[in-house]
Design a protein around this motif. Structure first.
Motif, short mmCIF file in Angstrom:
data_model
loop_
_atom_site.label_atom_id
_atom_site.label_comp_id
_atom_site.label_asym_id
_atom_site.label_seq_id
_atom_site.Cartn_x
_atom_site.Cartn_y
_atom_site.Cartn_z
N SER A 17 0.80 -1.22 0.00
CA SER A 17 0.00 0.00 0.00
C SER A 17 0.83 1.27 0.00
O SER A 17 0.53 2.22 -0.73
CB SER A 17 -0.93 0.02 1.22
N VAL A 18 1.86 1.33 0.84
CA VAL A 18 2.61 2.58 0.94
C VAL A 18 3.32 2.89 -0.38
O VAL A 18 3.38 4.04 -0.82
CB VAL A 18 3.60 2.54 2.13
N TRP A 19 3.80 1.85 -1.06
CA TRP A 19 4.43 2.03 -2.37
C TRP A 19 3.40 2.45 -3.41
O TRP A 19 3.64 3.36 -4.21
CB TRP A 19 5.11 0.73 -2.79
N ALA A 133 -5.36 7.19 9.58
CA ALA A 133 -5.06 8.35 8.74
C ALA A 133 -6.03 8.46 7.57
O ALA A 133 -6.32 9.57 7.10
CB ALA A 133 -3.63 8.26 8.20
N TRP A 134 -6.56 7.32 7.13
CA TRP A 134 -7.39 7.34 5.91
C TRP A 134 -8.38 6.19 5.94
O TRP A 134 -8.20 5.21 6.67
CB TRP A 134 -6.51 7.22 4.66
N ARG A 151 -8.01 3.78 -6.52
CA ARG A 151 -8.59 2.50 -6.92
C ARG A 151 -8.42 2.25 -8.41
O ARG A 151 -8.13 1.13 -8.85
CB ARG A 151 -10.06 2.44 -6.54
N LYS A 152 -8.57 3.31 -9.20
CA LYS A 152 -8.39 3.17 -10.65
C LYS A 152 -6.95 2.80 -10.99
O LYS A 152 -6.69 1.99 -11.88
CB LYS A 152 -8.77 4.48 -11.35
N PRO A 157 -8.58 -0.68 -2.59
CA PRO A 157 -8.96 0.52 -1.86
C PRO A 157 -7.76 1.21 -1.22
O PRO A 157 -6.79 0.56 -0.84
CB PRO A 157 -9.95 0.00 -0.81
N MET A 158 -7.85 2.51 -1.10
CA MET A 158 -6.79 3.28 -0.46
C MET A 158 -6.90 3.15 1.05
O MET A 158 -7.98 3.31 1.61
CB MET A 158 -6.88 4.75 -0.87
N ASP A 159 -5.77 2.88 1.72
CA ASP A 159 -5.76 2.79 3.17
C ASP A 159 -4.79 3.80 3.76
O ASP A 159 -4.24 4.65 3.04
CB ASP A 159 -5.44 1.36 3.62
N SER A 160 -4.57 3.73 5.06
CA SER A 160 -3.73 4.72 5.74
C SER A 160 -2.29 4.69 5.24
O SER A 160 -1.65 5.74 5.09
CB SER A 160 -3.76 4.48 7.25
N ASP A 161 -1.74 3.50 5.01
CA ASP A 161 -0.37 3.39 4.51
C ASP A 161 -0.24 4.05 3.14
O ASP A 161 0.74 4.75 2.86
CB ASP A 161 0.06 1.93 4.41
#
Length: 250
Positions: A17-19, A133-134, A151-152, A157-161
């Motif tokens: 996710s963070v990447w 955070a998110w 997401r696109k 889905p976007m998460d905090s990381d």
């Protein structure tokens, strides 16, 4: 004005996710760069290899998804050179309390999250609430658009990381656009002293002297978004310093 090359280094494993968030930040930085005259590139390096490397030229900034020990060493190496090192993965409070020069933190700390939970419990009965955070269901303040873009781009889905990674490169690109410079020292100074970042959470995010990014947090119960902190009715909702260590000064 000739095109300006802006290189950032991602210190960590390019996955997860963070990447993904950092890569979305790079993509959006290059969209902005078409209008402001910059091209952004990301070089990935193992944190240990980065500590041993002699870099010429210096990168405009470094984002590190690594452990506390490597973050401390990266700060020690790059702070004297005036290069911002973003911690984009660790919530360790001691890192902030140490006020390490040149080290900036986009994830909320453990104490920030605990303070948000404590505020929430003063008004609400949910025992299992957590602060993040998110959240992928956040819609206000153009958050819906950010979630859709993520997401696109990555089909998850976007998460905090992811938010922490995205925010780091977005702030670098905004600093470069504002200063019209890719010089790391100018960028670090701008980030620390002048940055008011729109993190899509409704209030400008700025850096404390600890290097921590002030930001609202999102309150979640059983995976469902239920509110925000600072918690209305408990503290002023604009009082971001009610979350976490406000300063490393005594």
């Amino acid at each position: 004005m000739s095109a300006q090359d802006v290189q950032t280094i991602y210190a960590g494993t390019p996955e997860g996710s963070v990447w993904f968030g950092f890569k979305l930040g790079e993509h959006e930085a290059n969209i902005l760069g078409r209008f402001t005259g910059q091209t952004y590139t990301v070089k990935t390096m193992d944190p240990e290899a980065l500590l041993q490397a002699e870099l010429d030229p210096l990168p405009t900034a470094i984002a590190a998804a690594t452990d506390v020990e490597h973050l401390q060493k990266l700060s020690a190496k790059f702070a004297p050179l005036g290069v911002a090192v973003f911690n984009i993965a660790s919530d360790d409070d001691a890192l902030r309390q140490a006020c390490l020069p040149g080290l900036l933190h986009t994830p909320p700390t453990a104490r920030m999250k605990a303070d948000a939970v404590a505020q929430w419990k003063q008004k609400n009965p949910e025992a299992e609430v957590e602060a993040r955070a998110w959240h992928p269901d956040f819609k206000k303040f153009a958050a819906r658009d950010l979630n859709n873009r993520f997401r696109k781009a990555h089909n998850v889905p976007m998460d905090s990381d992811a938010w922490a990674g995205w925010a780091a490169l977005k702030m670098v690109s905004e600093a470069v656009a504002r200063t019209q410079s890719a010089d790391p020292k100018q960028i670090l100074t701008y980030l620390r002293e002048k940055m008011e970042f729109d993190g899509q959470k409704g209030i400008p995010h700025t850096f404390r002297d600890t290097g921590q990014l002030r930001q609202p947090l999102l309150m979640v119960v059983a995976g469902k978004l239920v509110g925000e902190a600072p918690v209305r009715g408990v503290v002023d909702t604009s009082d971001l310093d009610s979350l976490g260590l406000p300063s490393c000064k005594p």
